[in-house]
Design a protein around this motif. Sequence first.
Motif, PDB file in Angstrom:
ATOM      1  N   GLY A  77       0.814  -1.216   0.000  1.00  0.00           N
ATOM      2  CA  GLY A  77       0.000   0.000   0.000  1.00  0.00           C
ATOM      3  C   GLY A  77       0.842   1.257   0.000  1.00  0.00           C
ATOM      4  N   MET A  78       2.148   1.096   0.274  1.00  0.00           N
ATOM      5  CA  MET A  78       3.055   2.246   0.319  1.00  0.00           C
ATOM      6  C   MET A  78       3.837   2.409  -0.979  1.00  0.00           C
ATOM      7  N   ASN A  79       3.385   1.755  -2.048  1.00  0.00           N
ATOM      8  CA  ASN A  79       4.055   1.856  -3.350  1.00  0.00           C
ATOM      9  C   ASN A  79       3.794   3.244  -3.945  1.00  0.00           C
ATOM     10  N   ASN A  80       4.822   4.083  -3.932  1.00  0.00           N
ATOM     11  CA  ASN A  80       4.657   5.475  -4.356  1.00  0.00           C
ATOM     12  C   ASN A  80       4.511   5.631  -5.863  1.00  0.00           C
ATOM     13  N   VAL A  81       5.117   4.726  -6.625  1.00  0.00           N
ATOM     14  CA  VAL A  81       4.989   4.789  -8.085  1.00  0.00           C
ATOM     15  C   VAL A  81       3.526   4.550  -8.474  1.00  0.00           C
ATOM     16  N   ALA A  82       2.925   3.498  -7.894  1.00  0.00           N
ATOM     17  CA  ALA A  82       1.514   3.190  -8.178  1.00  0.00           C
ATOM     18  C   ALA A  82       0.611   4.332  -7.706  1.00  0.00           C
ATOM     19  N   LEU A  83       0.950   4.920  -6.562  1.00  0.00           N
ATOM     20  CA  LEU A  83       0.163   6.038  -6.046  1.00  0.00           C
ATOM     21  C   LEU A  83       0.208   7.217  -7.022  1.00  0.00           C
ATOM     22  N   ASP A  84       1.400   7.500  -7.549  1.00  0.00           N
ATOM     23  CA  ASP A  84       1.542   8.603  -8.509  1.00  0.00           C
ATOM     24  C   ASP A  84       0.760   8.339  -9.791  1.00  0.00           C
ATOM     25  N   VAL A  85       0.786   7.077 -10.245  1.00  0.00           N
ATOM     26  CA  VAL A  85       0.035   6.702 -11.451  1.00  0.00           C
ATOM     27  C   VAL A  85      -1.456   6.963 -11.246  1.00  0.00           C
ATOM     28  N   MET A  86      -1.994   6.500 -10.113  1.00  0.00           N
ATOM     29  CA  MET A  86      -3.418   6.665  -9.847  1.00  0.00           C
ATOM     30  C   MET A  86      -3.772   8.122  -9.528  1.00  0.00           C
ATOM     31  N   ARG A  87      -2.861   8.832  -8.872  1.00  0.00           N
ATOM     32  CA  ARG A  87      -3.098  10.255  -8.598  1.00  0.00           C
ATOM     33  C   ARG A  87      -3.230  11.032  -9.909  1.00  0.00           C
ATOM     34  N   THR A  88      -2.333  10.732 -10.851  1.00  0.00           N
ATOM     35  CA  THR A  88      -2.358  11.404 -12.159  1.00  0.00           C
ATOM     36  C   THR A  88      -3.655  11.082 -12.902  1.00  0.00           C
ATOM     37  N   LYS A  89      -4.047   9.798 -12.880  1.00  0.00           N
ATOM     38  CA  LYS A  89      -5.267   9.368 -13.571  1.00  0.00           C
ATOM     39  C   LYS A  89      -6.500  10.043 -12.970  1.00  0.00           C
ATOM     40  N   ILE A  90      -6.596  10.022 -11.660  1.00  0.00           N
ATOM     41  CA  ILE A  90      -7.759  10.612 -10.982  1.00  0.00           C
ATOM     42  C   ILE A  90      -7.799  12.119 -11.199  1.00  0.00           C
TER      43      ILE A  90
END
Length: 206
Positions: A186-199
């Motif tokens: 849940g602390m994967n920052n790359v995945a978080l950035d991907v989803m943040r950009t998409k949202i």
Amino acid sequence: MSSQPFIIGIAGGTGSGKSTFTNRLKSIFGDQVTVLYYDNYYKAHDDMPFEQRKKINYDHPDAFETDLLLEHLKKLRNGEEIECPVYDYANHNRSGEVTVVKPSRIILLEGILVLADKRLRDMMDVKIYVEADADERILRRVMRDVKERGRDIENIADQYLTTVKPMHYLYVEPTRTYADLVINSGMNNVALDVMRTKISSLLEEK
């Protein structure tokens, strides 16, 4: 642009970090996203004594009232608010309370088995599976269940060995194949950035 909500499913085993990932997205976007937890759709067992409720297999797809969740997702998609049930983990039953959930452009649907039902998967625009080492998952579960859910160690261990562990390999882990994105915590920052950009791009379209 379609005004229908963009639905993101976030699955993974108990203690994998899916709630952490969901909550990180929620903390970024606040009320711009709606979060639904599959756990709140565990079936009510008001007719059953506590000792019997403790023994239910809560990690099997049949433990959930999926039809109600589907009905609620359709309402949200149509711009209607819903009354989401609230689950009481300490009593292994619905609390009898409800939470009013308003529709928004982004819906995060989180739970161990959200990718197990094809009807749910078909409503999702993005499917995420969060995975973690089995030892890490059980340790996180023990700490969470003792601190947050008022459970005792013996009950947690018994539940883990009799239902949680076998059901994970039988029902939860196989849903990994349906995911568009598999992340290792849940602390994967790359995945978080991907989803943040998409949202962010979806919200800007409004």
